[in-house]
Design a protein around this motif. Structure first.
Motif, PDB file in Angstrom:
ATOM      1  N   GLY A   1       0.808  -1.210   0.000  1.00 18.52           N
ATOM      2  CA  GLY A   1       0.000   0.000   0.000  1.00 18.52           C
ATOM      3  C   GLY A   1       0.838   1.255   0.000  1.00 18.52           C
ATOM      4  N   CYS A   2       0.135   2.358  -0.025  1.00 17.58           N
ATOM      5  CA  CYS A   2       0.826   3.636  -0.060  1.00 17.58           C
ATOM      6  C   CYS A   2      -0.048   4.705   0.567  1.00 17.58           C
ATOM      7  N   ALA A   3       0.569   5.788   0.910  1.00 22.63           N
ATOM      8  CA  ALA A   3      -0.142   6.953   1.424  1.00 22.63           C
ATOM      9  C   ALA A   3      -0.038   8.047   0.368  1.00 22.63           C
ATOM     10  N   LEU A   4      -1.167   8.602   0.015  1.00 20.02           N
ATOM     11  CA  LEU A   4      -1.179   9.686  -0.953  1.00 20.02           C
ATOM     12  C   LEU A   4      -1.410  10.990  -0.198  1.00 20.02           C
ATOM     13  N   ASP A   5      -0.739  12.037  -0.619  1.00 24.41           N
ATOM     14  CA  ASP A   5      -0.822  13.321   0.060  1.00 24.41           C
ATOM     15  C   ASP A   5      -1.716  14.257  -0.741  1.00 24.41           C
ATOM     16  N   PHE A   6      -2.810  14.703  -0.127  1.00 19.96           N
ATOM     17  CA  PHE A   6      -3.739  15.628  -0.758  1.00 19.96           C
ATOM     18  C   PHE A   6      -3.923  16.830   0.171  1.00 19.96           C
ATOM     19  N   PRO A   7      -2.998  17.791   0.140  1.00 14.62           N
ATOM     20  CA  PRO A   7      -3.096  18.949   1.034  1.00 14.62           C
ATOM     21  C   PRO A   7      -4.431  19.679   0.858  1.00 14.62           C
ATOM     22  N   GLY A   8      -5.054  20.027   1.967  1.00 17.97           N
ATOM     23  CA  GLY A   8      -6.303  20.780   1.937  1.00 17.97           C
ATOM     24  C   GLY A   8      -7.517  19.998   1.479  1.00 17.97           C
TER      25      GLY A   8
ATOM     26  N   ASP B   1     -16.743  16.353  -5.055  1.00 18.21           N
ATOM     27  CA  ASP B   1     -16.198  15.543  -6.145  1.00 18.21           C
ATOM     28  C   ASP B   1     -14.682  15.420  -6.071  1.00 18.21           C
ATOM     29  N   THR B   2     -14.011  16.470  -5.630  1.00 15.75           N
ATOM     30  CA  THR B   2     -12.554  16.425  -5.502  1.00 15.75           C
ATOM     31  C   THR B   2     -12.140  15.497  -4.362  1.00 15.75           C
ATOM     32  N   ARG B   3     -12.838  15.608  -3.224  1.00 14.92           N
ATOM     33  CA  ARG B   3     -12.553  14.691  -2.100  1.00 14.92           C
ATOM     34  C   ARG B   3     -12.824  13.259  -2.522  1.00 14.92           C
ATOM     35  N   TRP B   4     -13.912  13.046  -3.265  1.00  8.95           N
ATOM     36  CA  TRP B   4     -14.282  11.704  -3.710  1.00  8.95           C
ATOM     37  C   TRP B   4     -13.178  11.111  -4.586  1.00  8.95           C
ATOM     38  N   VAL B   5     -12.691  11.890  -5.534  1.00  7.66           N
ATOM     39  CA  VAL B   5     -11.634  11.393  -6.432  1.00  7.66           C
ATOM     40  C   VAL B   5     -10.393  11.036  -5.628  1.00  7.66           C
ATOM     41  N   ALA B   6      -9.990  11.895  -4.714  1.00  2.75           N
ATOM     42  CA  ALA B   6      -8.794  11.608  -3.906  1.00  2.75           C
ATOM     43  C   ALA B   6      -8.968  10.308  -3.134  1.00  2.75           C
ATOM     44  N   ARG B   7     -10.116  10.124  -2.543  1.00  6.03           N
ATOM     45  CA  ARG B   7     -10.355   8.911  -1.746  1.00  6.03           C
ATOM     46  C   ARG B   7     -10.503   7.675  -2.632  1.00  6.03           C
ATOM     47  N   PHE B   8     -11.141   7.838  -3.786  1.00  6.70           N
ATOM     48  CA  PHE B   8     -11.320   6.706  -4.707  1.00  6.70           C
ATOM     49  C   PHE B   8      -9.964   6.251  -5.250  1.00  6.70           C
ATOM     50  N   VAL B   9      -9.135   7.189  -5.652  1.00  5.04           N
ATOM     51  CA  VAL B   9      -7.799   6.845  -6.160  1.00  5.04           C
ATOM     52  C   VAL B   9      -6.956   6.233  -5.047  1.00  5.04           C
ATOM     53  N   SER B  10      -7.082   6.751  -3.827  1.00  5.52           N
ATOM     54  CA  SER B  10      -6.363   6.159  -2.693  1.00  5.52           C
ATOM     55  C   SER B  10      -6.815   4.719  -2.461  1.00  5.52           C
ATOM     56  N   ALA B  11      -8.127   4.480  -2.594  1.00  5.97           N
ATOM     57  CA  ALA B  11      -8.637   3.113  -2.439  1.00  5.97           C
ATOM     58  C   ALA B  11      -8.015   2.207  -3.492  1.00  5.97           C
ATOM     59  N   TYR B  12      -7.948   2.684  -4.738  1.00  6.23           N
ATOM     60  CA  TYR B  12      -7.330   1.874  -5.786  1.00  6.23           C
ATOM     61  C   TYR B  12      -5.854   1.616  -5.459  1.00  6.23           C
ATOM     62  N   ALA B  13      -5.135   2.679  -5.110  1.00  2.57           N
ATOM     63  CA  ALA B  13      -3.694   2.557  -4.856  1.00  2.57           C
ATOM     64  C   ALA B  13      -3.397   1.583  -3.732  1.00  2.57           C
TER      65      ALA B  13
ATOM     66  N   ALA C   1     -17.752   1.339  -1.769  1.00  2.86           N
ATOM     67  CA  ALA C   1     -18.532   2.141  -0.822  1.00  2.86           C
ATOM     68  C   ALA C   1     -18.571   3.603  -1.257  1.00  2.86           C
ATOM     69  N   LEU C   2     -17.449   4.137  -1.687  1.00  3.10           N
ATOM     70  CA  LEU C   2     -17.405   5.513  -2.172  1.00  3.10           C
ATOM     71  C   LEU C   2     -18.289   5.691  -3.398  1.00  3.10           C
ATOM     72  N   PHE C   3     -18.223   4.732  -4.305  1.00  2.78           N
ATOM     73  CA  PHE C   3     -19.021   4.785  -5.532  1.00  2.78           C
ATOM     74  C   PHE C   3     -20.506   4.768  -5.186  1.00  2.78           C
ATOM     75  N   GLY C   4     -20.893   3.862  -4.295  1.00  2.38           N
ATOM     76  CA  GLY C   4     -22.292   3.769  -3.883  1.00  2.38           C
ATOM     77  C   GLY C   4     -22.775   5.015  -3.171  1.00  2.38           C
ATOM     78  N   ALA C   5     -21.925   5.603  -2.335  1.00  3.18           N
ATOM     79  CA  ALA C   5     -22.297   6.823  -1.614  1.00  3.18           C
ATOM     80  C   ALA C   5     -22.507   7.984  -2.579  1.00  3.18           C
ATOM     81  N   ALA C   6     -21.623   8.129  -3.559  1.00  2.00           N
ATOM     82  CA  ALA C   6     -21.773   9.208  -4.536  1.00  2.00           C
ATOM     83  C   ALA C   6     -23.052   9.016  -5.352  1.00  2.00           C
ATOM     84  N   ALA C   7     -23.363   7.764  -5.699  1.00  2.00           N
ATOM     85  CA  ALA C   7     -24.606   7.491  -6.432  1.00  2.00           C
ATOM     86  C   ALA C   7     -25.811   7.842  -5.563  1.00  2.00           C
ATOM     87  N   ALA C   8     -25.787   7.431  -4.300  1.00  2.00           N
ATOM     88  CA  ALA C   8     -26.897   7.705  -3.388  1.00  2.00           C
ATOM     89  C   ALA C   8     -27.068   9.202  -3.148  1.00  2.00           C
ATOM     90  N   ASP C   9     -25.963   9.937  -3.144  1.00  2.00           N
ATOM     91  CA  ASP C   9     -26.006  11.385  -2.934  1.00  2.00           C
ATOM     92  C   ASP C   9     -26.389  12.146  -4.200  1.00  2.00           C
TER      93      ASP C   9
END
Length: 129
Positions: free
Chosen positions: A63-70, A77-89, A98-106
């Motif tokens: 695994g890895c840690a990704l840095d997304f300042p701020g 949508d920006t937070r979602w992408v950062a978290r989705f890419v982190s999940a993939y990484a 879960a992120l995909f389902g939450a965005a669809a539900a929202d």
């Protein structure tokens, strides 16, 4: 490669072509066509493929840690992408789903997918791919 896997790659390529051309309507249209043909699971597969394109081959074992300042102050949508890419990484498909389902539900999945496509293109351009 299965027909399903090839279709996912073809769809991801179509999304990237549209994003590279700056055609957000075509990006959303491609995702809509995928959902019509293969449901949300199909769109998830394309999104996961885009995340793979962003991360590339440089994922360290364990695994890895990704840095997304701020990131906490960023738009949904920006937070979602950062978290989705982190999940993939981090090979965390459960979190990605879960992120995909939450965005669809929202009701924000189209915005998130459009941002993911744009972020993928920006990443490719920064690498010179």
């Amino acid at each position: 490669m299965t027909d399903h896997a090839q279709q996912t790659l073809d769809d991801a390529t179509a999304v990237l072509r549209s994003a590279l051309a700056g055609d957000g309507d075509a990006v959303v249209g491609t995702f809509d066509a995928v959902v019509d043909r293969a449901g949300l699971a199909g769109a998830y597969g394309v999104a996961w493929c885009l995340a793979a394109t962003m991360v590339g081959d440089a994922t360290p074992a364990g695994g890895c840690a990704l840095d997304f300042p701020g990131i906490d102050q960023a738009a949904y949508d920006t937070r979602w992408v950062a978290r989705f890419v982190s999940a993939y990484a981090n090979d965390d498909a459960d979190t990605g789903e879960a992120l995909f389902g939450a965005a669809a539900a929202d009701g924000l999945l189209p915005d998130c997918l459009l941002t993911l496509a744009g972020s993928t293109v920006a990443t490719l351009r920064s690498r010179g791919d």
